[in-house]
Design a protein around this motif. Structure first.
Motif, short mmCIF file in Angstrom:
data_model
loop_
_atom_site.label_atom_id
_atom_site.label_comp_id
_atom_site.label_asym_id
_atom_site.label_seq_id
_atom_site.Cartn_x
_atom_site.Cartn_y
_atom_site.Cartn_z
N TRP A 1 -4.68 0.33 -2.66
CA TRP A 1 -4.55 -1.08 -3.99
C TRP A 1 -3.10 -1.15 -3.90
O TRP A 1 -3.05 -2.36 -4.16
CB TRP A 1 -5.40 0.06 -5.13
CG TRP A 1 -4.64 -1.37 -6.27
CD1 TRP A 1 -4.50 -1.24 -7.28
CD2 TRP A 1 -6.11 -2.28 -6.20
NE1 TRP A 1 -4.90 -2.21 -8.04
CE2 TRP A 1 -5.76 -3.37 -7.20
CE3 TRP A 1 -6.90 -2.34 -5.44
CZ2 TRP A 1 -6.36 -4.48 -8.36
CZ3 TRP A 1 -7.97 -4.07 -5.87
CH2 TRP A 1 -7.62 -5.00 -6.97
N GLY A 2 -2.37 -0.29 -4.08
CA GLY A 2 -0.83 -0.64 -3.71
C GLY A 2 0.00 -1.94 -2.88
O GLY A 2 0.35 -3.17 -3.05
N ARG A 3 -0.61 -2.15 -1.83
CA ARG A 3 -0.62 -2.57 -0.53
C ARG A 3 -1.23 -3.71 -0.79
O ARG A 3 -0.63 -4.57 0.02
CB ARG A 3 -0.84 -2.26 0.45
CG ARG A 3 -0.14 -0.22 1.01
CD ARG A 3 -1.06 0.10 2.56
NE ARG A 3 -0.17 1.48 3.21
CZ ARG A 3 0.09 2.17 3.84
NH1 ARG A 3 -0.85 2.15 4.68
NH2 ARG A 3 0.27 3.23 4.93
N LEU A 4 -2.55 -4.03 -0.98
CA LEU A 4 -3.60 -4.77 -0.97
C LEU A 4 -2.08 -5.81 -2.41
O LEU A 4 -1.92 -6.92 -1.67
CB LEU A 4 -4.38 -4.79 -2.05
CG LEU A 4 -5.70 -6.09 -1.87
CD1 LEU A 4 -5.43 -6.36 -0.78
CD2 LEU A 4 -6.64 -4.96 -2.92
N ARG A 5 -1.30 -5.41 -3.38
CA ARG A 5 -1.18 -5.78 -4.14
C ARG A 5 0.46 -6.40 -3.30
O ARG A 5 1.26 -6.85 -4.66
CB ARG A 5 -0.61 -5.22 -5.12
CG ARG A 5 -1.78 -5.05 -6.37
CD ARG A 5 -1.64 -5.20 -7.82
NE ARG A 5 -0.08 -4.65 -8.55
CZ ARG A 5 0.52 -4.51 -9.56
NH1 ARG A 5 -0.29 -3.95 -10.24
NH2 ARG A 5 1.70 -5.53 -9.67
N GLY A 6 1.05 -5.96 -2.68
CA GLY A 6 2.40 -5.48 -1.66
C GLY A 6 3.06 -4.96 -2.49
O GLY A 6 4.68 -5.04 -2.19
N LEU A 7 2.41 -4.22 -3.03
CA LEU A 7 3.89 -3.08 -3.32
C LEU A 7 4.35 -2.33 -2.03
O LEU A 7 3.36 -1.75 -1.39
CB LEU A 7 3.04 -2.33 -3.68
CG LEU A 7 2.96 -3.12 -6.04
CD1 LEU A 7 2.13 -2.12 -6.51
CD2 LEU A 7 4.49 -3.35 -6.25
N PRO A 8 5.11 -1.40 -1.90
CA PRO A 8 5.72 -0.94 -1.40
C PRO A 8 5.56 0.96 -1.01
O PRO A 8 6.03 1.42 -1.29
CB PRO A 8 7.67 -1.02 -0.78
CG PRO A 8 7.35 -0.64 -3.11
CD PRO A 8 6.45 -1.73 -2.62
N LEU A 9 4.40 0.79 -0.97
CA LEU A 9 3.66 2.47 -0.91
C LEU A 9 3.47 2.44 0.57
O LEU A 9 2.55 1.97 1.47
CB LEU A 9 2.17 2.48 -1.63
CG LEU A 9 2.32 2.01 -3.23
CD1 LEU A 9 0.70 2.06 -3.95
CD2 LEU A 9 2.98 3.44 -3.84
N LYS A 10 3.36 3.96 0.86
CA LYS A 10 3.55 4.79 2.01
C LYS A 10 2.52 5.75 2.72
O LYS A 10 2.10 6.46 1.53
CB LYS A 10 4.67 4.61 2.91
CG LYS A 10 5.89 3.22 3.46
CD LYS A 10 6.99 3.70 4.21
CE LYS A 10 7.98 2.54 4.60
NZ LYS A 10 9.42 2.74 4.85
N LEU A 11 1.65 5.52 3.55
CA LEU A 11 0.82 7.44 3.72
C LEU A 11 1.80 8.48 2.45
O LEU A 11 1.84 9.17 1.98
CB LEU A 11 0.48 7.46 4.54
CG LEU A 11 -0.09 8.79 5.30
CD1 LEU A 11 -1.85 9.12 4.63
CD2 LEU A 11 -0.74 8.81 6.63
N GLU A 12 3.15 8.40 3.05
CA GLU A 12 3.91 10.08 2.59
C GLU A 12 4.54 9.85 1.73
O GLU A 12 4.78 10.78 0.69
CB GLU A 12 5.73 9.50 3.39
CG GLU A 12 6.33 8.35 3.25
CD GLU A 12 7.33 8.72 3.54
OE1 GLU A 12 8.35 7.37 3.29
OE2 GLU A 12 7.64 8.55 4.60
N HIS A 13 3.20 8.98 -0.05
CA HIS A 13 3.59 8.20 -0.63
C HIS A 13 2.88 9.28 -1.31
O HIS A 13 2.18 9.17 -2.84
CB HIS A 13 4.13 7.20 -1.50
CG HIS A 13 5.28 6.54 -1.11
ND1 HIS A 13 5.63 5.10 -0.47
CD2 HIS A 13 6.68 7.45 -1.21
CE1 HIS A 13 6.98 5.47 -0.09
NE2 HIS A 13 7.62 5.93 -0.90
N ARG A 14 1.29 9.80 -0.43
CA ARG A 14 0.46 9.97 -1.19
C ARG A 14 0.51 11.70 -0.51
O ARG A 14 0.27 12.38 -0.05
CB ARG A 14 -1.17 9.73 -0.13
CG ARG A 14 -1.71 11.07 -0.96
CD ARG A 14 -2.43 11.81 -0.65
NE ARG A 14 -4.02 12.31 -1.10
CZ ARG A 14 -4.65 12.62 -0.89
NH1 ARG A 14 -4.97 12.77 0.83
NH2 ARG A 14 -5.74 12.57 -1.51
#
Length: 258
Positions: free
Chosen positions: A83-96
């Motif tokens: 969802w963060g990526r859809l919103r254009g936020l800099p979230l990556k797999l490593e943040h999970r």
């Protein structure tokens, strides 16, 4: 409401989405934070968010109080990353950061540093079975457990205080664990307090562990639903639809630049 724990600069990694704040941190950054809280002999709640917790956050005032007191809130759920990526936020797999992934290396670190670890939760005997497995892997680990089936908070808190943990895991399911922490926070003598759900149930073999390749695909929920349909059907099949107004508000906020 004042947060507990070490004051850190999270301006570059704190993210506002779905009406909550999360910290976009990696496992190494999480461990650094935990280490610093313990080194300073301070007290901090290290919380986490997934879609279920966000749903409860908007429904229950004491859940909001819990997160308001947290020094750090990591992401535990790939849907939040997507969802963060859809919103254009800099979230990556490593943040999970999932407990099933980071608890073993965290306990390895605890054994190396001599941290005392306490786990509260689960059915009688289950957490201790998981602890025995960790003692076998990390012989220097100092760990005590107590099941989550108790009537007297004072007895449990007295046991925690007598042990004096650096790390306290509370795994009694949402929202019980968060509300229990809020209710007893002033009496809990532990440096880092983490809400962790049924994490030790998986390490004890009480529940089947989702294949780790599902993690990167965001499909762990499907595995858990298949293995525990009665307990998890509402969480995975109903709650996301009930959250539609939250998703829509989040999209409108993004369009406005909020």
């Amino acid at each position: 409401m004042k947060r507990l724990g070490v004051e850190v600069d999270t301006s570059r990694r704190k993210i506002d989405l779905l009406g909550v704040y999360v910290d976009a941190i990696t496992q190494d950054e999480l461990f650094d934070y935990v280490s610093e809280v313990i080194r300073r002999s301070e007290k901090a709640i290290v919380a986490n968010h997934n879609l279920h917790s966000i749903y409860l956050y908007h429904k229950r005032p004491r859940m909001r109080e819990f997160y308001a007191r947290a020094g750090l809130v990591h992401i535990d759920g790939m849907p939040i990353v997507y969802w963060g990526r859809l919103r254009g936020l800099p979230l990556k797999l490593e943040h999970r950061l999932a407990y099933i992934d980071f608890v073993p290396p965290l306990l390895s670190l605890a054994a190396t540093k001599g941290w005392r670890v306490y786990y509260l939760g689960g059915k009688p005997g289950v957490a201790e079975r998981a602890a025995d497995g960790f003692r076998g892997r990390f012989p220097d680990l100092i760990i005590r457990t107590h099941d989550g089936y108790f009537d007297n908070d004072s007895d449990v808190i007295a046991d925690i205080r007598a042990f004096g943990p650096d790390l306290l895991f509370v795994g009694m399911g949402m929202p019980r664990q968060e509300e229990w922490i809020v209710d007893n926070l002033g009496r809990l003598q532990a440096h880092v307090i983490m809400n962790c759900g049924a994490a030790f149930d998986y390490f004890a073999g009480e529940k089947p562990t989702p294949p780790r390749w599902l993690s990167g695909m965001g499909l762990e929920w499907a595995f858990r639903l298949l293995t525990e349909p009665r307990r998890l059907a509402r969480r995975y099949l109903v709650e996301p639809w009930l959250m539609l107004p939250i998703f829509l508000r989040d999209l409108r906020s993004r369009r406005r630049g909020g």
